[in-house]
Design an enzyme around this catalytic site. Structure first.
Site, short mmCIF file in Angstrom:
data_model
loop_
_atom_site.label_atom_id
_atom_site.label_comp_id
_atom_site.label_asym_id
_atom_site.label_seq_id
_atom_site.Cartn_x
_atom_site.Cartn_y
_atom_site.Cartn_z
N CYS A 1 0.81 -0.81 0.31
CA CYS A 1 -0.33 0.16 -0.11
C CYS A 1 0.71 1.10 0.18
CB CYS A 1 -0.90 -0.05 1.59
SG CYS A 1 -1.90 -1.55 1.23
N HIS B 1 -2.26 8.23 6.56
CA HIS B 1 -2.68 7.01 5.71
C HIS B 1 -4.21 6.30 5.87
CE1 HIS B 1 -1.72 3.09 4.33
NE2 HIS B 1 -1.68 1.97 5.01
N GLU C 1 -0.30 5.38 13.37
CA GLU C 1 0.30 6.51 13.13
C GLU C 1 -0.10 8.19 13.28
OE1 GLU C 1 -0.70 8.60 8.27
OE2 GLU C 1 -2.45 6.72 9.48
N LYS D 1 -9.25 8.15 2.33
CA LYS D 1 -10.13 6.28 2.47
C LYS D 1 -11.24 6.52 3.50
CE LYS D 1 -5.46 4.76 2.50
NZ LYS D 1 -4.34 5.59 2.73
N HIS E 1 -9.65 2.18 0.70
CA HIS E 1 -8.11 1.89 0.70
C HIS E 1 -7.73 0.87 -0.94
CE1 HIS E 1 -4.20 1.21 1.11
NE2 HIS E 1 -4.39 0.63 2.55
N PHE F 1 2.16 -3.24 3.53
CA PHE F 1 2.30 -4.79 4.34
C PHE F 1 3.59 -5.05 4.22
CE2 PHE F 1 -2.11 -7.23 4.45
CZ PHE F 1 -2.49 -6.42 5.52
#
Length: 495
Positions: free
Chosen positions: A246, A386, A397, A417, A422, A482
């Site tokens: 991502c 994010h 975050e 998002k 996403h 990831f």
């Protein structure tokens, strides 16, 4: 290459005539290896592997001597990196909220959600049946029909968004014909690649290998989208793709900018594209227990920093920027939307899917991005986070952002998002567009569904349920993937 071969060979022979033939055995062995590689590189050495060479092996020494002056020449010509500024001159998107950067951002500002029930395939037996799915999309005028029927959607989204970015940046065919195409490149990545094409090949294999589409391998690989687009444009500069889950788009954007900074390119198309909304894509993320199951109310499903969040919502699409060297952009009279300042990458080195519990990788990434950009912490007043609507990711975050910028009372933070879902490898691409649009318009979009904020979250830092006025000084966009991949990139108004 054929036209260049004769003078190149003659030059090497001439240089070799002055080479020292009395080199020691170590140099002899070293140049033999170089000679074997260089012959194969230029397509001149067609002997079977292991065949003995007749006569003294001196061409390798010629190569080693001859290349040194050329290397020095190249280094002398290399421009001063510090003098090459990078600006954004074009934007292209394919998203659940529209396929034009202005339409896309207007929908974000208005708080419209692009999340709905999946219609592309029957997912009635899946625990998750919602996504940021693109309902209407046409490649007409952007991709030739023959390729449009064969390509995976991720490539169609990529090429369409890329060409729309060129159009948005005033890079018409007439203008492109005046460019030095050896200094124009494409760096648009994908996290998942051609999943549908590859899945179709597996189904065909159940019958016979003879049923497999001959395009299945090239159209499944993540690099082929950038490659096809470059072939279409005739752009011969840097061309490849990066796949960091991502974080893909941010990695591509920063690397593209660095090619311009280093003087290797003048124009770069960069960003990301993904089309994972097929049964195996949905099923895979369901198996990871990563997705929201709020099927009864799709528009409420993606809710970053809200206590009632239950996972992220998948999306699809592409986001592409045209990055350009400042003087090059000025010379062609381009509209400059924003300046790209810099960025950074780090790795958590902790877990495949979970963020580091202390958020050290994220904090380090932000700090390195500030250093690369030459920006002070207090200059950051907008962060496009994010924030995917996962339990641990959102908070780690947030903590890192507050740790870095908490002393700035003007700081505004939001998550695109919450409305798009996403978009996996394309997320950073469309969020970079959102940052540039925030700079252009003076408005930052709302955070949708932040109805019951986490107790540790200061709602005064987060944008509310309505758009807000914000004169962006410096915008920071985060993308994490990831594998522990962290990325942060920075934009500012052009001055």
């Amino acid at each position: 290459m054929a036209a260049a071969a004769p003078p190149l060979c003659a030059w090497l022979v001439a240089a070799g005539a002055h080479a020292d033939c009395g080199a020691d055995e170590h140099q002899h062995r070293r140049t033999q290896c170089l000679d074997a590689g260089s012959g194969a590189m230029f397509g001149l050495d067609r002997r079977p592997l292991g065949a003995r060479r007749r006569g003294p092996a001196r061409s390798g020494m010629a190569m080693s001597v001859a290349l040194q002056p050329e290397r020095i020449t190249v280094e002398k010509k290399r421009p001063d990196v510090k003098q090459r500024r990078v600006v954004v001159t074009g934007m292209g998107v394919v998203t659940p909220l529209g396929h034009d950067p202005d339409v896309f951002y207007t929908n974000l500002l208005d708080g419209h959600s692009g999340i709905s029930e999946i219609e592309t395939f029957d997912c009635s037996k899946f625990p998750t049946r919602i996504a940021g799915e693109i309902k209407s999309f046409s490649t007409e005028g952007w991709v030739v029909p023959k390729l449009s029927k064969r390509m995976d959607k991720f490539m169609l989204y990529l090429i369409t968004a890329g060409k729309k970015a060129l159009e948005n940046g005033g890079l018409t065919e007439e203008v492109r014909n005046e460019l030095d195409k050896t200094r124009c490149g494409v760096l648009i990545g994908s996290a998942m690649g051609g999943m549908k094409v590859f899945n179709d090949a597996i189904e065909a294999l159940r019958v016979s290998y003879r049923k497999i589409n001959p395009f299945c391998v090239p159209f499944a690989t993540t690099n082929m989208g950038s490659a096809i687009l470059a072939m279409d444009l005739g752009w011969m500069g840097p061309n490849y793709s990066i796949s960091t889950a991502c974080a893909t788009s941010n990695f591509c954007i920063l690397n593209a900018a660095n090619h311009i900074r280093r003087g290797e390119a003048d124009v770069m198309l960069c960003g990301g594209s993904d089309a994972p909304l097929i049964p195996i894509g949905l099923g895979g993320f369901v198996a990871c227990r990563a997705l929201s199951q709020r099927n009864s109310d799709p528009t409420k499903a993606s809710r970053p920093w809200d206590m009632d969040r239950d996972g992220f919502v998948m999306g699809e699409g592409a986001g592409v920027l045209v990055l350009e060297e400042l003087e090059h952009a000025k010379q062609r009279g381009a509209t400059i939307y924003a300046e790209f300042l810099g960025g950074s990458f780090t790795c958590d080195a902790y877990h495949m899917t979970e963020p580091h519990p202390e958020g050290t990788g994220i904090t380090l990434c932000i700090e390195k991005a500030l250093a690369d950009s030459g920006v002070a912490r207090e200059e950051i007043n907008y962060v496009n986070a994010h924030a995917t609507s996962t339990q641990s990711g959102d908070l780690k975050e947030y903590e890192a952002i507050v740790r870095c910028f908490g002393q700035n009372p003007q700081l505004r933070v939001n998550s695109t998002k919450s409305m798009t879902g996403h978009l996996i490898g394309a997320a950073g691409g469309i969020e970079a567009v959102a940052c540039v649009q925030a700079i252009r318009t003076g408005w930052v979009h709302p955070n949708l569904n932040l109805e019951n904020p986490e107790k540790v979250v200061d709602v005064g830092v987060l944008v509310g349920s309505e758009k807000e006025r914000c004169e962006v000084k410096v915008a920071l966009s985060n993308s994490f993937g990831f594998g522990g991949h962290n990325s942060s990139i920075l934009f500012a108004p052009f001055k």
